[in-house]
Design an enzyme around this catalytic site. Sequence first.
Site, PDB file in Angstrom:
ATOM      1  CG  ASN A  79      -1.757   1.170   1.364  1.00 47.03           C
ATOM      2  OD1 ASN A  79      -1.945   2.119   0.487  1.00 47.03           O
ATOM      3  ND2 ASN A  79      -2.289   1.352   2.386  1.00 47.03           N
ATOM      4  CE  LYS A 122      -0.187   3.004   4.881  1.00 48.70           C
ATOM      5  NZ  LYS A 122      -0.211   3.258   6.348  1.00 48.70           N
ATOM      6  CG  HIS A 168      -5.725   1.804   5.282  1.00 49.71           C
ATOM      7  ND1 HIS A 168      -5.333   2.752   6.201  1.00 49.71           N
ATOM      8  CD2 HIS A 168      -4.741   1.038   5.245  1.00 49.71           C
ATOM      9  CE1 HIS A 168      -4.153   2.498   6.466  1.00 49.71           C
ATOM     10  NE2 HIS A 168      -3.820   1.374   6.012  1.00 49.71           N
ATOM     11  CD  GLU A 173      -3.098   5.425   6.797  1.00 53.20           C
ATOM     12  OE1 GLU A 173      -3.049   5.343   5.713  1.00 53.20           O
ATOM     13  OE2 GLU A 173      -2.108   4.828   7.449  1.00 53.20           O
ATOM     14  CD  GLU A 213      -3.551  -2.451   7.353  1.00 58.95           C
ATOM     15  OE1 GLU A 213      -2.182  -2.712   6.798  1.00 58.95           O
ATOM     16  OE2 GLU A 213      -3.886  -1.335   7.183  1.00 58.95           O
ATOM     17  N   GLY A 233       2.627   2.270  10.783  1.00 59.86           N
ATOM     18  CA  GLY A 233       3.658   3.194  10.594  1.00 59.86           C
ATOM     19  C   GLY A 233       4.580   3.740  11.872  1.00 59.86           C
ATOM     20  CB  SER A 253       5.412  -1.866  11.778  1.00 57.55           C
ATOM     21  OG  SER A 253       5.030  -0.508  12.108  1.00 57.55           O
TER      22      SER A 253
HETATM   23  P1  13P Z   1       3.320   0.292   7.566  1.00 62.52           P
HETATM   24  O1  13P Z   1       3.705  -1.054   6.945  1.00 62.52           O
HETATM   25  O2  13P Z   1       3.879   1.668   7.056  1.00 62.52           O
HETATM   26  O3  13P Z   1       2.912   0.272   9.195  1.00 62.52           O
HETATM   27  O4  13P Z   1       1.593   0.587   7.109  1.00 62.52           O
HETATM   28  C1  13P Z   1       0.912  -0.368   7.319  1.00 62.52           C
HETATM   29  C2  13P Z   1      -0.466  -0.282   6.402  1.00 62.52           C
HETATM   30  O5  13P Z   1      -1.282   0.737   6.725  1.00 62.52           O
HETATM   31  C3  13P Z   1      -0.628  -0.606   5.179  1.00 62.52           C
HETATM   32  O6  13P Z   1      -2.064  -0.459   4.641  1.00 62.52           O
END
Ligand code: 13P
Length: 251
Positions: free
Chosen positions: A9, A11, A96, A98, A168, A174, A214
Amino acid sequence: MRKNIVAGNWKMNLNLQEGVALATALNEALKDKTVNCDVVIGTPFIHLASVVNAVDTTKIGVAAQNCADKASGAYTGEIAASMIASTGATYVILGHSERRAYYHETAEILKEKVLLALANGLTPIFCIGEVLEEREAEKHFEVVKSQIESSLFDLSAEDFGKIVLAYEPVWAIGTGKTATAAQAQEMHAFIRETLVAKYGKDVADNTSILYGGSCNASNAKELFSNPDVDGGLIGGASLGVDKFMPIIEAF
Ligand code: 13P
């Protein structure tokens, strides 16, 4: 039996040229390799068509990171599932954390998005996961169950069979703080039991449940070795071939 999947992803990272360069390099790295999982990359909307052209889509699936909750019409700035499908992308990341947190996507909105994705032949990668306070209050199972039920459990068994889930935990995204392999397995097993209760063992056994948060080259093997962890949804570590390939090769 269910597939193992490693999905990136990106982002809101990489401009078009950088995105095409990364996709091209990943394609090159995978060209003569046999890997034990499906590989997917989730790019910004405007990269989709170019990335589809830059990769062998029999080896790398391309995903959008969102789609509109409406089919078409006067919704300025939105991107319909049908438009995503028309680029040759075959997956869409939905729900997601976010999107839920920053863009106020509710269970109801996500339900519409899932239906539109399925109607347009896209595979939803549907994200679920608790925030830290919910885990600390030992509400994480309840929260995750409710996220699945409220957006997905009106689907027929046949349609549910087209869904990929991604657990997740928001506190692990992150942050460099990964769920332990035991925490991931515990939640994934719980999710699978929830699916067994609703759709039966066959559907549950065939559903890929990815872990995200992560996940990187050093912890992927341990996470993926759990019986109910069928791959990963990778943020930061999907932004370079050097970091992403070892995760793919962890299977
Ligand atoms: P990270 O791998 O950067 O922690 O992000 C995970 C994520 O949100 C994947 O959709």
